[in-house]
Scaffold this motif. Sequence first.
Motif, PDB file in Angstrom:
ATOM      1  N   UNK A   2       0.829  -1.202   0.000  1.00 45.95           N
ATOM      2  CA  UNK A   2       0.000   0.000   0.000  1.00 45.95           C
ATOM      3  C   UNK A   2       0.865   1.253   0.000  1.00 45.95           C
ATOM      4  N   UNK A   3       0.337   2.286  -0.614  1.00 46.09           N
ATOM      5  CA  UNK A   3       1.039   3.571  -0.622  1.00 46.09           C
ATOM      6  C   UNK A   3       1.027   4.185   0.769  1.00 46.09           C
ATOM      7  N   UNK A   4       2.030   5.001   1.008  1.00 38.90           N
ATOM      8  CA  UNK A   4       2.082   5.755   2.257  1.00 38.90           C
ATOM      9  C   UNK A   4       1.013   6.849   2.182  1.00 38.90           C
ATOM     10  N   UNK A   5       0.302   7.027   3.261  1.00 39.10           N
ATOM     11  CA  UNK A   5      -0.712   8.066   3.297  1.00 39.10           C
ATOM     12  C   UNK A   5      -0.060   9.441   3.331  1.00 39.10           C
ATOM     13  N   UNK A   6      -0.765  10.394   2.797  1.00 37.30           N
ATOM     14  CA  UNK A   6      -0.266  11.759   2.834  1.00 37.30           C
ATOM     15  C   UNK A   6      -1.393  12.754   2.629  1.00 37.30           C
ATOM     16  N   UNK A   7      -1.210  13.920   3.190  1.00 33.19           N
ATOM     17  CA  UNK A   7      -2.144  15.027   3.006  1.00 33.19           C
ATOM     18  C   UNK A   7      -1.306  16.246   2.652  1.00 33.19           C
ATOM     19  N   UNK A   8      -1.596  16.831   1.511  1.00 33.68           N
ATOM     20  CA  UNK A   8      -0.883  18.030   1.105  1.00 33.68           C
ATOM     21  C   UNK A   8      -1.355  19.207   1.960  1.00 33.68           C
ATOM     22  N   UNK A   9      -0.426  20.038   2.350  1.00 32.34           N
ATOM     23  CA  UNK A   9      -0.759  21.186   3.203  1.00 32.34           C
ATOM     24  C   UNK A   9      -1.813  22.072   2.548  1.00 32.34           C
ATOM     25  N   UNK A  10      -1.742  22.242   1.252  1.00 39.08           N
ATOM     26  CA  UNK A  10      -2.697  23.098   0.549  1.00 39.08           C
ATOM     27  C   UNK A  10      -4.118  22.543   0.597  1.00 39.08           C
ATOM     28  N   UNK A  11      -4.246  21.263   0.856  1.00 41.86           N
ATOM     29  CA  UNK A  11      -5.566  20.623   0.902  1.00 41.86           C
ATOM     30  C   UNK A  11      -6.005  20.277   2.325  1.00 41.86           C
ATOM     31  N   UNK A  12      -5.321  20.805   3.318  1.00 46.56           N
ATOM     32  CA  UNK A  12      -5.620  20.455   4.706  1.00 46.56           C
ATOM     33  C   UNK A  12      -7.055  20.804   5.087  1.00 46.56           C
ATOM     34  N   UNK A  13      -7.552  21.958   4.692  1.00 47.24           N
ATOM     35  CA  UNK A  13      -8.927  22.354   5.034  1.00 47.24           C
ATOM     36  C   UNK A  13      -9.954  21.442   4.350  1.00 47.24           C
ATOM     37  N   UNK A  14      -9.673  21.062   3.121  1.00 47.14           N
ATOM     38  CA  UNK A  14     -10.551  20.138   2.406  1.00 47.14           C
ATOM     39  C   UNK A  14     -10.582  18.781   3.106  1.00 47.14           C
ATOM     40  N   UNK A  15      -9.412  18.310   3.525  1.00 50.47           N
ATOM     41  CA  UNK A  15      -9.333  17.050   4.262  1.00 50.47           C
ATOM     42  C   UNK A  15     -10.036  17.156   5.613  1.00 50.47           C
ATOM     43  N   UNK A  16      -9.937  18.307   6.259  1.00 55.37           N
ATOM     44  CA  UNK A  16     -10.624  18.496   7.532  1.00 55.37           C
ATOM     45  C   UNK A  16     -12.125  18.296   7.342  1.00 55.37           C
ATOM     46  N   UNK A  17     -12.668  18.904   6.340  1.00 50.80           N
ATOM     47  CA  UNK A  17     -14.092  18.738   6.037  1.00 50.80           C
ATOM     48  C   UNK A  17     -14.425  17.268   5.755  1.00 50.80           C
TER      49      UNK A  17
END
Length: 87
Positions: A2-17
């Motif tokens: 499996x790929x390592x999980x990641x969240x781009x900083x620019x998409x942090x608010x979108x991920x929060x939602x």
Amino acid sequence: MARTRGIQAAEARLWLEMLLTYAFGSTPAQRDAQLDILDIAHDAISFPDDIPSPILAGLLLHWADQYVPTEDWQRLQSRIRKRRSSS
């Protein structure tokens, strides 16, 4: 593998939602995770200058590592990609 999980900083608010929506699902595991994600959301919204996007992304990723199974993570990533493409 499996790929390592990641969240781009620019998409942090979108991920929060997305992760808030996920946490309020119907499974017991999701209900157990609600308080932790609400704490993160409260701090990110109440003190945005104290929690820049890279730090928020790290907090969300840590939360997801604890509470989001791989198959659910893949579905969430798919939803994020759809949001990206529709923007």
